[in-house]
Write a protein that holds these residues in place. Sequence first.
Motif, PDB file in Angstrom:
ATOM      1  N   ASP A   1       5.544  18.107  -2.374  1.00  0.00           N
ATOM      2  CA  ASP A   1       5.197  16.715  -2.680  1.00  0.00           C
ATOM      3  C   ASP A   1       4.333  16.182  -1.537  1.00  0.00           C
ATOM      4  OD1 ASP A   1       6.495  14.471  -4.799  1.00  0.00           O
ATOM      5  OD2 ASP A   1       5.589  13.615  -2.990  1.00  0.00           O
ATOM      6  N   SER A   2       3.438  15.257  -1.855  1.00  0.00           N
ATOM      7  CA  SER A   2       2.553  14.720  -0.812  1.00  0.00           C
ATOM      8  C   SER A   2       3.247  13.636   0.021  1.00  0.00           C
ATOM      9  CB  SER A   2       1.285  14.152  -1.450  1.00  0.00           C
ATOM     10  OG  SER A   2       1.628  13.171  -2.402  1.00  0.00           O
TER      11      SER A   2
ATOM     12  N   HIS B   1      16.104  17.561 -15.368  1.00  0.00           N
ATOM     13  CA  HIS B   1      16.489  18.402 -14.230  1.00  0.00           C
ATOM     14  C   HIS B   1      17.544  19.419 -14.663  1.00  0.00           C
ATOM     15  CE1 HIS B   1      15.409  14.791 -11.423  1.00  0.00           C
ATOM     16  NE2 HIS B   1      14.338  15.399 -11.859  1.00  0.00           N
TER      17      HIS B   1
ATOM     18  N   PHE C   1       5.147  18.417  -7.333  1.00  0.00           N
ATOM     19  CA  PHE C   1       5.330  16.956  -7.452  1.00  0.00           C
ATOM     20  C   PHE C   1       6.843  16.686  -7.509  1.00  0.00           C
ATOM     21  CE2 PHE C   1       1.389  18.207  -9.539  1.00  0.00           C
ATOM     22  CZ  PHE C   1       0.441  17.415  -8.892  1.00  0.00           C
TER      23      PHE C   1
ATOM     24  N   ASN D   1       9.014  15.114  -5.592  1.00  0.00           N
ATOM     25  CA  ASN D   1       9.657  13.908  -5.079  1.00  0.00           C
ATOM     26  C   ASN D   1      10.897  14.309  -4.267  1.00  0.00           C
ATOM     27  OD1 ASN D   1      11.470  11.174  -5.656  1.00  0.00           O
ATOM     28  ND2 ASN D   1       9.339  10.819  -5.169  1.00  0.00           N
TER      29      ASN D   1
ATOM     30  N   ASP E   1       5.163  18.196 -12.602  1.00  0.00           N
ATOM     31  CA  ASP E   1       5.564  16.836 -12.985  1.00  0.00           C
ATOM     32  C   ASP E   1       4.738  15.808 -12.210  1.00  0.00           C
ATOM     33  OD1 ASP E   1       6.965  14.780 -14.180  1.00  0.00           O
ATOM     34  OD2 ASP E   1       8.628  14.855 -12.753  1.00  0.00           O
TER      35      ASP E   1
ATOM     36  N   ALA F   1       2.818  18.672   0.843  1.00  0.00           N
ATOM     37  CA  ALA F   1       1.549  19.313   0.472  1.00  0.00           C
ATOM     38  C   ALA F   1       0.892  18.558  -0.666  1.00  0.00           C
ATOM     39  CB  ALA F   1       1.796  20.760   0.031  1.00  0.00           C
ATOM     40  N   ASN F   2      -0.446  18.601  -0.678  1.00  0.00           N
ATOM     41  CA  ASN F   2      -1.188  18.161  -1.850  1.00  0.00           C
ATOM     42  C   ASN F   2      -1.177  19.339  -2.821  1.00  0.00           C
ATOM     43  OD1 ASN F   2      -3.374  17.960  -3.714  1.00  0.00           O
ATOM     44  ND2 ASN F   2      -4.238  16.346  -2.439  1.00  0.00           N
ATOM     45  N   VAL F   3      -0.618  19.140  -3.991  1.00  0.00           N
ATOM     46  CA  VAL F   3      -0.409  20.263  -4.907  1.00  0.00           C
ATOM     47  C   VAL F   3      -1.735  20.936  -5.285  1.00  0.00           C
ATOM     48  CG1 VAL F   3       0.388  20.866  -7.237  1.00  0.00           C
ATOM     49  CG2 VAL F   3       1.784  19.374  -5.797  1.00  0.00           C
TER      50      VAL F   3
HETATM   51  N1  SAH Z   1       9.509  15.472 -10.251  1.00  0.00           N
HETATM   52  C1  SAH Z   1      10.044  14.249  -9.712  1.00  0.00           C
HETATM   53  C2  SAH Z   1       9.206  13.039 -10.012  1.00  0.00           C
HETATM   54  C3  SAH Z   1       7.762  13.170  -9.650  1.00  0.00           C
HETATM   55  S1  SAH Z   1       6.889  11.672  -9.554  1.00  0.00           S
HETATM   56  C4  SAH Z   1      11.462  14.075 -10.265  1.00  0.00           C
HETATM   57  O1  SAH Z   1      11.821  14.754 -11.200  1.00  0.00           O
HETATM   58  O2  SAH Z   1      12.189  13.243  -9.743  1.00  0.00           O
HETATM   59  C5  SAH Z   1       5.371  12.191  -8.937  1.00  0.00           C
HETATM   60  C6  SAH Z   1       5.401  12.640  -7.488  1.00  0.00           C
HETATM   61  O3  SAH Z   1       4.108  13.175  -7.201  1.00  0.00           O
HETATM   62  C7  SAH Z   1       5.642  11.570  -6.445  1.00  0.00           C
HETATM   63  O4  SAH Z   1       6.757  11.930  -5.685  1.00  0.00           O
HETATM   64  C8  SAH Z   1       4.369  11.561  -5.567  1.00  0.00           C
HETATM   65  O5  SAH Z   1       4.661  11.400  -4.185  1.00  0.00           O
HETATM   66  C9  SAH Z   1       3.822  12.934  -5.830  1.00  0.00           C
HETATM   67  N2  SAH Z   1       2.364  13.135  -5.703  1.00  0.00           N
HETATM   68  C10 SAH Z   1       1.357  12.366  -6.136  1.00  0.00           C
HETATM   69  N3  SAH Z   1       0.159  12.974  -5.942  1.00  0.00           N
HETATM   70  C11 SAH Z   1       0.420  14.168  -5.369  1.00  0.00           C
HETATM   71  C12 SAH Z   1      -0.373  15.281  -4.945  1.00  0.00           C
HETATM   72  N4  SAH Z   1      -1.701  15.279  -5.102  1.00  0.00           N
HETATM   73  N5  SAH Z   1       0.239  16.341  -4.415  1.00  0.00           N
HETATM   74  C13 SAH Z   1       1.582  16.375  -4.265  1.00  0.00           C
HETATM   75  N6  SAH Z   1       2.382  15.383  -4.666  1.00  0.00           N
HETATM   76  C14 SAH Z   1       1.821  14.287  -5.208  1.00  0.00           C
END
Ligand code: SAH
Length: 405
Positions: free
Chosen positions: A263-264, A225, A241, A243, A308, A288-290
């Motif tokens: 994030d979903s 980060h 993604f 979180n 990520d 959102a679903n990425v």
């Molecule tokens: N980037 C974060 C960690 C990510 S872990 C950090 O640095 O702390 C992966 C994340 O992806 C999880 O929070 C999960 O909820 C999310 N996730 C899983 N499938 C997804 C999708 N299709 N679209 C969006 N988010 C998703």
Amino acid sequence: MVAGDYHGTLGYSKTSFCKLMLRALRLRPGRPARVLRGHPWAFLGEIDLTLGTPPADGDHVELTDLKGRCLGAGLWNGRSQIAWRRYSRRPIPLDATLLEDLIKSALKRREGKLVARLVWSEADSLPGLVVDRFHDLLSVQTLTLGMEQRLPLILEILQRHLRPREIVLKNDAATRKLEGMDAYVRTVSGKPLEPSWMEVGGVQWRVDLLGGQKTGLYLDQIEQHAHVAQWAKGRRVLDTFCNQGGFGLACARAGATSVLGLDSSEEAIQAAQAAATRNQLAARFEVANVFDWFTEHREEVFDLIILDPPPFARSKDSVEGALRGYKELNLRALRLLAPGGILATYSCSHRVTEEMYLEVIEAAAADARREAIVLERTSQPADHPVLVNFPESRYLKGFLIEIRA
Ligand code: SAH
């Protein structure tokens, strides 16, 4: 610690020691078991169970090769396909003394870290035990029956060495089922534990050890980060993604012109929004679903994109599909980057190697017709050490890619 410590303490001679202390199992003939090449696991089908009654599940057991040579001592569970997990190269019991030695060594590896994974299973020779520290709180997972049975000893050792305010037993991982164990989450004291604000990397995070995903925060990306945020000043940032928004909020703090996190998980997005408010940082977070989001937003432009995703390849058969998923994501991200933009892209699937992931990026750059240069390769942090001969522990890889103007 040397073998002699134990022999001395217990008063057994070196030769009689293992026979007195540990039951031994032998490998079955004709199986190219990975344990012979240093891997810390033996599978049920690799072990000869015709030589007497099997040990009790959860017991410490020596394993030998066909010639009777010791392969080490491990935790046995005949209910699991991974029936034996090594904790020592020597045939010694996993008793209170050894548990304390192993936990002390693990703590020493993370000395001075207030927010870190303190114990990481096989990588710390404690198969199935995971301990995360969040300042004065600990989150403990016991993922093997052998560790579950030793939990009272483990808690006593952790309490004595770390004096935590509370320990949460975060035992809701699906893998516990494979060991024949139920799921539960509770505090050791039995009292409720409210979420609390904690500083990690200069940002206040709401840590909810009873409710949060995984163990409360993704500890393995904390260093990234801050690292990625070094490129954030004056850039439009997309944190996918996200979180709880670890990357996005670090970027906002470092002077990004805008931050959008996706994030979903509704729970994660709420935590990210709460953290943005608490830290007075300008960042937008959306559920959102990425994959869908990328399809619906083909015209947007960003200067820094973080990818990520969760592990796509959980089994051997899913690697092909995972590579397609990774390529699609990287392609979509590359298309939205302005000239001179940066992509921070990660894979946490241990089956996808660094080279495989770089090939994914190459294929995506070729399709996007973008000139990309690798600024940096990144890996997992030191509190997630890699055990040599245990590829499962070498899982996180990342690339910082610059798109040429
Ligand atoms: N980037 C974060 C960690 C990510 S872990 C950090 O640095 O702390 C992966 C994340 O992806 C999880 O929070 C999960 O909820 C999310 N996730 C899983 N499938 C997804 C999708 N299709 N679209 C969006 N988010 C998703």
